[in-house]
Design a protein around this motif. Structure first.
Motif, PDB file in Angstrom:
ATOM      1  N   MET A   1       0.820  -1.202   0.000  1.00 28.63           N
ATOM      2  CA  MET A   1       0.000   0.000   0.000  1.00 28.63           C
ATOM      3  C   MET A   1       0.861   1.262   0.000  1.00 28.63           C
ATOM      4  SD  MET A   1      -3.567  -0.193   2.117  1.00 28.63           S
ATOM      5  CE  MET A   1      -2.967  -0.645   3.718  1.00 28.63           C
ATOM      6  N   LEU A   2       1.940   1.232   0.772  1.00 23.40           N
ATOM      7  CA  LEU A   2       2.786   2.414   0.869  1.00 23.40           C
ATOM      8  C   LEU A   2       3.523   2.695  -0.443  1.00 23.40           C
ATOM      9  CD1 LEU A   2       4.158   2.052   4.507  1.00 23.40           C
ATOM     10  CD2 LEU A   2       2.291   3.490   3.670  1.00 23.40           C
ATOM     11  N   LYS A   3       3.859   1.637  -1.194  1.00 24.17           N
ATOM     12  CA  LYS A   3       4.506   1.839  -2.496  1.00 24.17           C
ATOM     13  C   LYS A   3       3.563   2.544  -3.461  1.00 24.17           C
ATOM     14  CE  LYS A   3       8.230  -1.190  -3.695  1.00 24.17           C
ATOM     15  NZ  LYS A   3       8.695  -2.372  -4.372  1.00 24.17           N
ATOM     16  N   THR A   4       2.316   2.137  -3.430  1.00 25.02           N
ATOM     17  CA  THR A   4       1.309   2.789  -4.277  1.00 25.02           C
ATOM     18  C   THR A   4       1.134   4.241  -3.861  1.00 25.02           C
ATOM     19  OG1 THR A   4       0.170   0.674  -4.546  1.00 25.02           O
ATOM     20  CG2 THR A   4      -1.074   2.649  -5.103  1.00 25.02           C
ATOM     21  N   ALA A   5       1.077   4.487  -2.577  1.00 16.74           N
ATOM     22  CA  ALA A   5       0.950   5.862  -2.078  1.00 16.74           C
ATOM     23  C   ALA A   5       2.149   6.700  -2.508  1.00 16.74           C
ATOM     24  CB  ALA A   5       0.812   5.862  -0.555  1.00 16.74           C
ATOM     25  N   ASP A   6       3.353   6.119  -2.454  1.00 17.91           N
ATOM     26  CA  ASP A   6       4.559   6.834  -2.895  1.00 17.91           C
ATOM     27  C   ASP A   6       4.480   7.187  -4.378  1.00 17.91           C
ATOM     28  OD1 ASP A   6       5.661   6.762  -0.361  1.00 17.91           O
ATOM     29  OD2 ASP A   6       6.922   5.000  -0.771  1.00 17.91           O
ATOM     30  N   MET A   7       3.968   6.252  -5.188  1.00 15.22           N
ATOM     31  CA  MET A   7       3.836   6.519  -6.624  1.00 15.22           C
ATOM     32  C   MET A   7       2.831   7.638  -6.884  1.00 15.22           C
ATOM     33  SD  MET A   7       4.201   2.794  -8.519  1.00 15.22           S
ATOM     34  CE  MET A   7       2.489   2.458  -8.302  1.00 15.22           C
ATOM     35  N   LEU A   8       1.719   7.635  -6.151  1.00 12.06           N
ATOM     36  CA  LEU A   8       0.730   8.690  -6.307  1.00 12.06           C
ATOM     37  C   LEU A   8       1.282  10.038  -5.836  1.00 12.06           C
ATOM     38  CD1 LEU A   8      -2.470   6.775  -5.125  1.00 12.06           C
ATOM     39  CD2 LEU A   8      -1.799   7.323  -7.471  1.00 12.06           C
ATOM     40  N   ASP A   9       2.028  10.016  -4.738  1.00 14.02           N
ATOM     41  CA  ASP A   9       2.679  11.243  -4.252  1.00 14.02           C
ATOM     42  C   ASP A   9       3.631  11.816  -5.300  1.00 14.02           C
ATOM     43  OD1 ASP A   9       1.434  11.236  -1.779  1.00 14.02           O
ATOM     44  OD2 ASP A   9       3.138  10.361  -0.712  1.00 14.02           O
ATOM     45  N   ALA A  10       4.350  10.944  -5.975  1.00 14.21           N
ATOM     46  CA  ALA A  10       5.352  11.373  -6.955  1.00 14.21           C
ATOM     47  C   ALA A  10       4.722  12.162  -8.096  1.00 14.21           C
ATOM     48  CB  ALA A  10       6.113  10.169  -7.495  1.00 14.21           C
ATOM     49  N   ILE A  11       3.499  11.821  -8.472  1.00 14.34           N
ATOM     50  CA  ILE A  11       2.820  12.545  -9.555  1.00 14.34           C
ATOM     51  C   ILE A  11       2.689  14.021  -9.192  1.00 14.34           C
ATOM     52  CG2 ILE A  11       0.632  12.811 -10.790  1.00 14.34           C
ATOM     53  CD1 ILE A  11       0.289   9.724 -10.433  1.00 14.34           C
ATOM     54  N   ASN A  12       2.125  14.295  -8.032  1.00 15.11           N
ATOM     55  CA  ASN A  12       1.928  15.689  -7.618  1.00 15.11           C
ATOM     56  C   ASN A  12       3.246  16.386  -7.296  1.00 15.11           C
ATOM     57  OD1 ASN A  12      -0.884  16.373  -7.800  1.00 15.11           O
ATOM     58  ND2 ASN A  12      -1.240  14.816  -6.254  1.00 15.11           N
ATOM     59  N   ARG A  13       4.208  15.653  -6.758  1.00 17.63           N
ATOM     60  CA  ARG A  13       5.506  16.248  -6.435  1.00 17.63           C
ATOM     61  C   ARG A  13       6.234  16.689  -7.718  1.00 17.63           C
ATOM     62  NH1 ARG A  13       6.583  12.796  -2.923  1.00 17.63           N
ATOM     63  NH2 ARG A  13       7.691  11.324  -4.250  1.00 17.63           N
ATOM     64  N   ARG A  14       6.227  15.829  -8.719  1.00 19.71           N
ATOM     65  CA  ARG A  14       6.894  16.175  -9.987  1.00 19.71           C
ATOM     66  C   ARG A  14       6.190  17.332 -10.683  1.00 19.71           C
ATOM     67  NH1 ARG A  14       7.541  10.091 -11.207  1.00 19.71           N
ATOM     68  NH2 ARG A  14       9.595   9.700 -10.329  1.00 19.71           N
ATOM     69  N   LEU A  15       4.869  17.299 -10.664  1.00 18.21           N
ATOM     70  CA  LEU A  15       4.108  18.383 -11.275  1.00 18.21           C
ATOM     71  C   LEU A  15       4.384  19.704 -10.561  1.00 18.21           C
ATOM     72  CD1 LEU A  15       2.088  19.127 -13.456  1.00 18.21           C
ATOM     73  CD2 LEU A  15       0.261  18.502 -11.874  1.00 18.21           C
ATOM     74  N   ALA A  16       4.458  19.673  -9.245  1.00 21.50           N
ATOM     75  CA  ALA A  16       4.732  20.896  -8.471  1.00 21.50           C
ATOM     76  C   ALA A  16       6.105  21.468  -8.791  1.00 21.50           C
ATOM     77  CB  ALA A  16       4.606  20.611  -6.978  1.00 21.50           C
ATOM     78  N   SER A  17       7.069  20.597  -9.085  1.00 19.26           N
ATOM     79  CA  SER A  17       8.412  21.101  -9.409  1.00 19.26           C
ATOM     80  C   SER A  17       8.418  21.894 -10.712  1.00 19.26           C
ATOM     81  CB  SER A  17       9.420  19.947  -9.460  1.00 19.26           C
ATOM     82  OG  SER A  17       9.175  19.126 -10.578  1.00 19.26           O
ATOM     83  N   VAL A  18       7.467  21.618 -11.587  1.00 15.06           N
ATOM     84  CA  VAL A  18       7.324  22.393 -12.824  1.00 15.06           C
ATOM     85  C   VAL A  18       6.460  23.630 -12.571  1.00 15.06           C
ATOM     86  CG1 VAL A  18       6.371  22.367 -15.169  1.00 15.06           C
ATOM     87  CG2 VAL A  18       7.617  20.370 -14.305  1.00 15.06           C
ATOM     88  N   LEU A  19       5.377  23.440 -11.854  1.00 16.98           N
ATOM     89  CA  LEU A  19       4.413  24.525 -11.643  1.00 16.98           C
ATOM     90  C   LEU A  19       4.972  25.693 -10.843  1.00 16.98           C
ATOM     91  CD1 LEU A  19       1.210  22.428 -10.897  1.00 16.98           C
ATOM     92  CD2 LEU A  19       1.672  23.795 -12.931  1.00 16.98           C
ATOM     93  N   ALA A  62      -1.731  22.635  -8.783  1.00 16.19           N
ATOM     94  CA  ALA A  62      -0.913  22.466  -7.576  1.00 16.19           C
ATOM     95  C   ALA A  62      -1.749  22.119  -6.349  1.00 16.19           C
ATOM     96  CB  ALA A  62      -0.096  23.733  -7.314  1.00 16.19           C
ATOM     97  N   ALA A  63      -3.048  22.005  -6.501  1.00 16.83           N
ATOM     98  CA  ALA A  63      -3.912  21.714  -5.350  1.00 16.83           C
ATOM     99  C   ALA A  63      -3.600  20.347  -4.744  1.00 16.83           C
ATOM    100  CB  ALA A  63      -5.380  21.794  -5.755  1.00 16.83           C
ATOM    101  N   GLY A  64      -3.308  19.364  -5.571  1.00 12.85           N
ATOM    102  CA  GLY A  64      -2.958  18.040  -5.064  1.00 12.85           C
ATOM    103  C   GLY A  64      -1.691  18.071  -4.238  1.00 12.85           C
ATOM    104  N   TYR A  65      -0.703  18.830  -4.701  1.00 19.14           N
ATOM    105  CA  TYR A  65       0.551  18.954  -3.960  1.00 19.14           C
ATOM    106  C   TYR A  65       0.315  19.689  -2.639  1.00 19.14           C
ATOM    107  CZ  TYR A  65       5.309  20.207  -2.699  1.00 19.14           C
ATOM    108  OH  TYR A  65       6.484  20.373  -2.021  1.00 19.14           O
ATOM    109  N   THR A  66      -0.534  20.707  -2.666  1.00 20.77           N
ATOM    110  CA  THR A  66      -0.866  21.438  -1.449  1.00 20.77           C
ATOM    111  C   THR A  66      -1.483  20.501  -0.417  1.00 20.77           C
ATOM    112  OG1 THR A  66      -1.244  23.426  -2.765  1.00 20.77           O
ATOM    113  CG2 THR A  66      -2.139  23.430  -0.540  1.00 20.77           C
ATOM    114  N   LEU A  67      -2.338  19.605  -0.872  1.00 17.52           N
ATOM    115  CA  LEU A  67      -2.921  18.605   0.012  1.00 17.52           C
ATOM    116  C   LEU A  67      -1.839  17.657   0.527  1.00 17.52           C
ATOM    117  CD1 LEU A  67      -5.523  17.380   1.215  1.00 17.52           C
ATOM    118  CD2 LEU A  67      -5.748  16.054  -0.906  1.00 17.52           C
ATOM    119  N   GLN A  68      -0.921  17.279  -0.340  1.00 19.69           N
ATOM    120  CA  GLN A  68       0.153  16.355   0.025  1.00 19.69           C
ATOM    121  C   GLN A  68       1.018  16.905   1.156  1.00 19.69           C
ATOM    122  OE1 GLN A  68       3.443  15.920  -2.788  1.00 19.69           O
ATOM    123  NE2 GLN A  68       3.258  13.709  -2.554  1.00 19.69           N
ATOM    124  N   VAL A  69       1.370  18.174   1.084  1.00 11.48           N
ATOM    125  CA  VAL A  69       2.257  18.768   2.083  1.00 11.48           C
ATOM    126  C   VAL A  69       1.486  19.380   3.259  1.00 11.48           C
ATOM    127  CG1 VAL A  69       4.174  19.130   0.483  1.00 11.48           C
ATOM    128  CG2 VAL A  69       2.479  20.945   0.798  1.00 11.48           C
TER     129      VAL A  69
END
Length: 165
Positions: A1-19, A62-69
């Motif tokens: 479960m945590l690996k899947t969560a890490d993969m989902l986190d990575a989507i928003n983290r990578r997008l935030a680095s561009v945004l 960036a709303a997903g990343y905001t939720l993440q952090v």
């Protein structure tokens, strides 16, 4: 479960680095608009709308990343003084019964407008503006998807017991 969560986190983290660059571009473009208008007497609606598009993309994507952090708005009436177990329960209930249904309803009700906008390749907001309102409207389902994915990642972590004190 945590690996899947890490993969989902990575989507928003990578997008935030561009945004994050969008904020700088917005400031530079707005500075250019002010200089152009008041120093040189030149104005461009297309350039003015580009600031609107950048702002919309920055906010919506960036709303997903905001939720993440954990920098989103939280109604802190009970949460602040609650025990870790109670906080975990509040978080799970909030995601399952408030956040996920809300983004699902938003996606459902906005989809016809987005679809129709793409069908006609909806033009500019103002005469001389950016001819891509269909892209602007596409930010709504993208927002819903990114927030829902982040919510799922958080739920996976909560159900796995991560973050319990």
């Amino acid at each position: 479960m945590l690996k899947t969560a890490d993969m989902l986190d990575a989507i928003n983290r990578r997008l935030a680095s561009v945004l994050r660059w969008f904020a700088i571009f917005m400031v530079l473009i707005q500075f250019g608009i002010v200089i152009g208008r008041y120093v040189f007497g030149v104005n461009s609606i297309w350039v003015q709308e580009s600031v609107l598009y950048l702002h919309a993309a920055l906010f919506m994507l960036a709303a997903g990343y905001t939720l993440q952090v954990d920098k989103h708005v939280r109604v802190d009436i009970f949460y602040a003084k609650a025990s870790p177990t109670t906080r975990r329960r509040i978080d799970i209930a909030g995601h399952l019964f408030l956040l996920l249904p809300s983004v699902a309803v938003l996606a459902w009700w906005s989809w016809p407008s987005v679809r129709n906008s793409w069908k006609i390749l909806e033009g500019p907001i103002s005469v001389g503006g950016i001819e891509a309102v269909f892209l602007l409207k596409s930010l709504i389902p993208a927002f819903c998807a990114l927030v829902a994915l982040q919510s799922l990642a958080i739920l996976l972590r909560l159900f796995a017991g991560e973050g319990e004190e």
